[in-house]
Design an enzyme around this catalytic site. Structure first.
Site, PDB file in Angstrom:
ATOM      1  N   GLY A  27       0.846  -1.189   0.000  1.00 26.98           N
ATOM      2  CA  GLY A  27       0.000   0.000   0.000  1.00 26.98           C
ATOM      3  C   GLY A  27       0.882   1.238   0.000  1.00 26.98           C
ATOM      4  O   GLY A  27       1.876   1.307   0.726  1.00 26.98           O
ATOM      5  N   GLY A  82       1.506   4.065   3.920  1.00 23.09           N
ATOM      6  CA  GLY A  82       2.474   3.203   3.241  1.00 23.09           C
ATOM      7  C   GLY A  82       3.550   3.989   2.522  1.00 23.09           C
ATOM      8  O   GLY A  82       4.735   3.651   2.599  1.00 23.09           O
ATOM      9  N   ARG A 109     -20.922  13.860  13.799  1.00 24.57           N
ATOM     10  CA  ARG A 109     -21.305  13.113  12.596  1.00 24.57           C
ATOM     11  C   ARG A 109     -22.333  12.023  12.875  1.00 24.57           C
ATOM     12  O   ARG A 109     -23.325  11.897  12.147  1.00 24.57           O
ATOM     13  CB  ARG A 109     -20.055  12.452  11.987  1.00 24.57           C
ATOM     14  CG  ARG A 109     -19.136  13.442  11.339  1.00 24.57           C
ATOM     15  CD  ARG A 109     -17.882  12.772  10.822  1.00 24.57           C
ATOM     16  NE  ARG A 109     -17.048  13.766  10.139  1.00 24.57           N
ATOM     17  CZ  ARG A 109     -15.873  13.499   9.586  1.00 24.57           C
ATOM     18  NH1 ARG A 109     -15.384  12.274   9.632  1.00 24.57           N
ATOM     19  NH2 ARG A 109     -15.182  14.436   8.988  1.00 24.57           N
ATOM     20  N   HIS A 139     -18.030   6.017   5.460  1.00 22.97           N
ATOM     21  CA  HIS A 139     -16.952   6.930   5.114  1.00 22.97           C
ATOM     22  C   HIS A 139     -15.586   6.410   5.562  1.00 22.97           C
ATOM     23  O   HIS A 139     -14.584   6.601   4.892  1.00 22.97           O
ATOM     24  CB  HIS A 139     -17.258   8.251   5.805  1.00 22.97           C
ATOM     25  CG  HIS A 139     -16.226   9.300   5.598  1.00 22.97           C
ATOM     26  ND1 HIS A 139     -15.841   9.706   4.344  1.00 22.97           N
ATOM     27  CD2 HIS A 139     -15.506  10.046   6.467  1.00 22.97           C
ATOM     28  CE1 HIS A 139     -14.924  10.649   4.465  1.00 22.97           C
ATOM     29  NE2 HIS A 139     -14.686  10.861   5.744  1.00 22.97           N
TER      30      HIS A 139
END
Lengths: 644, 252, 261
Positions: free
Chosen positions: A40, A45, A337, A408
């Site tokens: 990644g 990464g 949220r 999300h």
């Protein structure tokens, strides 16, 4: 196995300093004798690969993208938090730590979060030095904004493209090391297995996505930075390629998976418009600073809007319900949220949702436009309004936006100790793919911070501790474990190709997404989760009997790639349901309807559930074993959130 | 390869040569146009012949002439090199459908074609006037006592007679239209290539370039058209020329 | 089921798609029909429909690159009806919506065409040449850990804003695809100007531009002839001004650097 988080002794503020002194160091002359694999190349990464190469290790970096610049870190809009206190408004390392722990609803480790807050300041310095064009004040110094309801302005940003600019910074550092030959970059290579020899991670198996070749790579340590698993819901704000495969294969090789049910739902996304929908687009949270959220007061009126008989802007004030302002007078439209998301769902469940699907609420800017003029609103939100119009063909200056929550971010992930090492020695997990820092809910502008903290400032120290205790003997892929892993990967691809059923991988993925969203999404119940478990098991069975993939494994075959990822999602989905079922409390992004305060807020059970649920793989179709890491809070007092 | 050859064979280096030679050729066009305006003087070609004699004999001009040859030479050579490189860059398989007219100006994509038309014209033009005046020596002679024009070519007469040949006028006008389009893109492009781009000045350069393209090409094209349409074989204004021209000519 | 416009009529379209099994093979245009396409679909969602149809029919789906589907990752790269990313200005293919087309339209879809961007399969091309150009110098050589405090390097807001505008390049390659010369100058110039404008980029200013241009040429991209197609088709609006800056930087570096090679 007893979980050992390896948290250093001593006062919170000194733990990381002390730990850095106590870790063993690799002799500089020996560093070139160690190979490290990084899977990644997003923020975590890319930063890790570049930093480890700078130290002198030989790094092999892998991405399934065509370039390390494309990881989904690039899509983060809002910004990155750092406890710089440049604005003189009372921020500090401890405040960022406190906000993160509290925001995570007390389900994260104190020591990790404190370290995150500590190194946050270094991240900004590092990125500035790389030439990341952060927003500036007229005096030339860095600008900040308050974000996601934080009481201080600690968010650094580059317009609405902070993630892009930070990723390009890490990408440039990585590119430099590739040019030096210290990083060998493998693009369009998908990791399909971790190779474990004598209990230690010693390499990976990848598939070259262009030629289809299955390759083996050996190293002294493996770092996974493979992102989150939000795409288990099919529709999410994640990029299309985002998947759990690398983390899941590591899990099956012995890495525990922690808190898989902790998923974050973002309240302001553009709603689904049809069955064909392939992904959801986030509208920045900042819109809630000026937009007012409402639905029609009555089901009848909502029905008329859905039928297109009346336009939202023509609905009289008296027939509107500004439900967030009504229920939470103190915070209004700026509630966190999860609260905003759940309330939107409640309105739609009551039949008062809007849009042709009835799965949307309005975010209305007419007041602010009246107050400050369209010009001022355009200055602030022009690019977001344009994006909204591009996608929906509706002009938010003239009629309210339609928004709906969407998946999300995933707070859960591979369990790691303080060193970011998983339960497999030599196997590390950084960024969104580990579980470590956000507890049950992540604060806005903290994902970029964590990815870069792990990559630039944590893993370069902690991996050295492990390597220093590993002899610098060359490792190669001749060990039978590599052949075994390779055979497993090949067999799996062949199996997928041979089924030749009637349903496409996408079809199964969508079906799984529906189950997950319905029963393991914004609100969960024991009954629903039990039902979902059965449905997922059934779907998984059907998948392995009826999936259709054409072509061969010896070529570029995107359907085959997709099928492999969906197969892993089908296993992960069940574990998420198990985890959600096990956690008999509500906290952060995990809301169990049975556990709520009389006002309908999440009700934690600190006595019984202040632990990390780390799941241990037990073999195919076997129930996973639950291991618990108790969370102790010595520096913060656990409180119940209230936004009334 | 030394750093110099490396610099000027790189893609940007070649472009810089294109730009420098192109802008240099623009200055040549200005001088040439001003000189040629002598054609319009109603003195039976005296001023024009004086000018052409000066151009043909002055040692400084003769030296600069070599610069001009090099300017053209490099401009053409680099154009060929760049075209070859750019064609190869697209690869063997081009687009089945390409609508570049929706994202760029026609002139900017067809500088090669325009340049080729100009080149063909240039060769004819050079043969017709330059070669014949300088080397072939088959132009009509002036004769007479004037020390400057003594025994020298009557280039004026050569021009006027050429400008009564329809196909030559046509070629001349077509070439000037090509030149206009070539300059329309080339002028500002030259500045862009040299990196002379500034938010304040670039818009000015752009419009100066457009004006330059129109004035220069229209200026050159006006000459053959004027002589073809309005004068007799000696370059004198024909009786049937418009009254306006008659009065302008009278004023000079 | 249309979200924004309940009256939007579904469309039937003819697609002419470039099909090529792999890098070595010969490719060709193949015609497909897609039915009941909602105007609210994105272009890639329309291709998803085609691919699902193909898969159901036991045929190989069309390979194309895509990922974020919100216009920022730079993965998607289709040449649609003769234009990079299709007919809409300032838009990546993933953000192009089918309402820009009409029922009965024929749409030609091709991969980016450039010698430096070989086709992997169908519509997917190899853009690693861009990475190699960045590797040649598109960075500031700072190791992790040694950076001074962020506010020790003040940057005038105007410069920061201009650098940011150059830095927004998503590396999709639309500029190369649109350019008559398959030139990568807009891409290279965006990175060169970003770092030439900022104080952080000054130390390596000369070597950076020299090395990046050398790599760009080595990859076989064409030379810029200031046509402007690149900037016109750039989905994030990278300006031609950057190419002028690149030219200037190159000239200055070649004239003043100590590099004799």
């Amino acid at each position: 196995m007893q979980l050992d988080s390896k948290i250093p002794e001593g006062p919170l503020a000194e733990k990381w300093e002390k730990h850095k002194f106590n870790v063993k160091l690799v002799n500089p002359a020996n560093k070139r004798k160690y190979d490290v694999i990084v899977v990644g190349t997003g923020l975590a990464g890319g930063a890790a690969a570049a930093s480890l190469a700078e130290l002198g290790y030989n790094v092999k970096a892998f991405t399934y993208h065509d370039s390390p610049r494309r990881a989904h870190s690039i899509a983060a809009q809002g910004g990155i938090n750092a406890a710089k206190n440049y604005q003189n408004d009372g921020d500090s390392v401890f405040r960022l730590f406190y906000d993160t722990i509290k925001g995570g609803d007390y389900r994260a480790r104190e020591a990790n979060v404190y370290r995150l807050a500590q190194v946050s300041v270094n991240i900004i310095d590092q990125c500035v030095a790389q030439g990341v064009p952060f927003a500036r004040e007229y005096g030339g110094l860095l600008a900040n904004r308050s974000f996601g309801g934080a009481q201080v302005s600690r968010t650094f940003y580059a317009r609405g493209q902070t993630g892009q600019q930070l990723l390009l910074g890490a990408y440039s550092a990585l590119s430099r090391q590739i040019a030096y030959g210290k990083v060998k970059m493998y693009t369009r290579s998908e990791m399909l297995d971790v190779v474990v020899i004598d209990g230690q991670a010693r390499g990976i198996v990848t598939r070259n996505l262009i030629t289809g070749e299955i390759e083996t790579h050996a190293a002294h340590a493996v770092v996974l930075a493979t992102g989150g698993y939000g795409n288990v819901f099919y529709l999410s704000t994640n990029a299309k390629y985002c998947n759990v495969t690398a983390a899941w294969r590591a899990h099956k090789k012995g890495a525990y998976f922690a808190n898989p049910c902790f998923t974050q739902i973002h309240p302001t996304c553009i709603p689904v418009s049809g069955d064909y929908q392939s992904k959801l687009t986030l509208m920045s949270e900042s819109l809630r600073n000026d937009g007012r959220v409402w639905v029609p007061k009555t089901v009848e009126m909502a029905e008329r809007v859905r039928q297109g008989q009346i336009k939202p802007q023509d609905i009289p004030e008296d027939d509107r319900d500004y439900f967030l302002e009504r229920k939470y007078p103190a915070f209004g439209n700026l509630v966190p949220r999860d609260v905003a998301s759940r309330n939107a769902k409640m309105m739609c469940d009551e039949g008062r949702g809007v849009g042709s699907t009835g799965l949307a609420v309005y975010l209305d800017f007419s007041d602010i436009i009246k107050r400050t003029g369209a010009e001022a609103v355009s200055q602030k939100y022009g690019n977001l309004f344009a994006m909204y119009e591009k996608i929906t063909d509706e002009d938010p200056y003239k009629q309210p936006m339609r928004i709906y929550p969407a998946v999300h971010y995933t707070m859960g992930g591979l369990w790691v100790d303080y060193n970011l090492q998983t339960t497999v020695p030599g196997l590390y997990a950084t960024g969104e793919c580990n579980f470590s820092d956000h507890g049950a809910n992540r604060l806005g502008a903290s994902a970029l911070m964590q990815g870069l903290a792990d990559g630039y400032f944590v893993i370069p120290y902690t991996i050295g501790d492990y390597l220093a205790q590993t002899p610098p003997k060359p490792v190669d892929t001749n060990h039978p474990a590599f052949a075994e892993s390779k055979a497993y990967v090949q067999a799996r691809a062949e199996q997928l190709l041979s089924i030749n059923g009637s349903r496409t991988p996408d079809d199964f993925h969508k079906a799984l997404g529906h189950i997950m969203w319905e029963y393991c999404g914004m609100a969960r119940t024991a009954e629903g989760l039990k039902k979902a478990k059965g449905m997922i098991q059934q779907l998984r069975k059907e998948f392995w009997q009826d999936v259709k993939v054409v072509g061969s494994g010896e070529e570029m075959n995107q359907a085959l790639e997709k099928a492999g990822r969906v197969a892993d999602f089908l296993e992960l989905g069940e574990l998420m349901v198990d985890d959600a079922y096990n956690r008999n409390e509500s906290c952060g992004g995990h809301f169990r309807e049975e556990y709520q305060t009389p006002e309908g807020e999440a009700l934690r059970d600190d006595e019984n559930y202040a632990y990390v649920a780390a799941w241990e793989y037990q073999g195919d179709n076997q129930p996973e074993k639950l291991n618990k890491e108790a969370l102790t809070f010595e520096n913060v007092k656990l409180t119940q959130r209230s936004y009334k | 390869m030394s750093w110099i050859t490396k610099t000027f064979t790189s893609s940007i280096g070649r472009k810089i040569i294109m730009s420098l030679t192109g802008l240099f050729l623009c200055t040549f066009l200005v001088v040439h146009l001003i000189g040629n305006l002598q054609l319009f003087k109603h003195d039976g070609g005296a001023a024009f012949n004086t000018y052409s004699h000066f151009m043909g004999t002055n040692p400084i001009i003769r030296t600069i002439e070599w610069g001009l040859v090099l300017g053209f030479g490099f401009h053409i050579y680099e154009a060929l090199m760049l075209t070859r490189r750019n064609k190869a860059a697209r690869g063997s398989q081009g687009y089945v459908s390409n609508h570049s007219e929706q994202n760029s100006e026609w002139t900017s994509r067809n500088m090669g074609i325009l340049g080729t038309i100009i080149l063909i014209f240039l060769l004819v033009h050079l043969y017709n006037f330059f070669w014949r005046a300088r080397f072939a020596g088959d132009l009509p002679r002036m004769g007479g006592a004037d020390p400057l024009t003594r025994d020298y070519d009557n280039l004026y007469l050569a021009v006027v007679s050429s400008f009564h040949i329809w196909w030559y006028v046509l070629l001349y006008v077509a070439a000037q239209i090509s030149l206009g389009y070539h300059l329309w893109h080339g002028f500002r492009s030259g500045f862009q290539t040299l990196g002379l781009n500034h938010r304040k000045y670039t818009p000015i350069i752009k419009y100066v370039g457009y004006a330059f393209a129109v004035v220069v090409s229209a200026g050159f094209a006006s000459m053959p058209l004027y002589f073809f349409l309005f004068t007799n074989a000696d370059g004198e204004l024909a009786a049937n020329a418009p009254a306006l021209l008659q009065s302008v000519a009278a004023a000079f | 089921m249309a979200g924004s416009n309940p009256n939007a009529k579904p469309m039937n379209l003819t697609l002419k798609v470039w099909r090529q099994p792999n890098r070595q093979a010969q490719g060709k245009i193949v015609e497909y029909q897609v039915k009941d396409i909602s105007p609210d679909m994105s272009f890639l969602e329309m291709l998803d429909v085609l691919n699902e149809d193909l898969l159901h029919a036991g045929q190989d789906p069309v390979a194309f690159d895509h990922d974020c589907r919100e216009g920022i990752c730079g993965s998607c790269d289709l040449f649609i009806n003769g234009r990079s990313h299709g007919p809409e200005k300032g838009t990546t293919t993933c953000q192009l919506h089918m309402r820009k087309f009409s029922d009965g339209d024929t749409i030609t879809i091709e991969p980016w065409r450039a010698n430096a961007f070989p086709v992997n399969k169908d519509l997917s091309v190899d853009r690693s040449a861009f990475d190699r150009i960045i590797q040649a110098g598109g960075y500031v050589s700072v190791n992790t850990g040694g950076a001074p405090d962020g506010n020790e390097i003040p940057v005038p807001k105007e410069i920061a804003d201009r650098a940011f505008e150059a830095a927004t390049c998503i590396g999709c390659g639309a500029c190369v695809a649109a350019c008559k010369n398959a030139s990568a100058m807009l891409f290279v110039s965006a990175k060169v100007s970003q770092l030439a404008l900022l104080p952080q980029g000054q130390v390596e200013r000369k070597t950076r531009v020299e090395n990046m241009v050398a790599q760009m040429d080595k990859e076989g991209f064409g030379a810029c002839t200031n046509i402007g197609s690149c900037a016109a088709e750039c989905p994030v609006g990278i300006s031609l001004e950057n190419i002028a800056i690149l030219n200037r930087e190159f000239l200055a570096a070649k004239a003043a650097s100590n590099n004799l090679a």
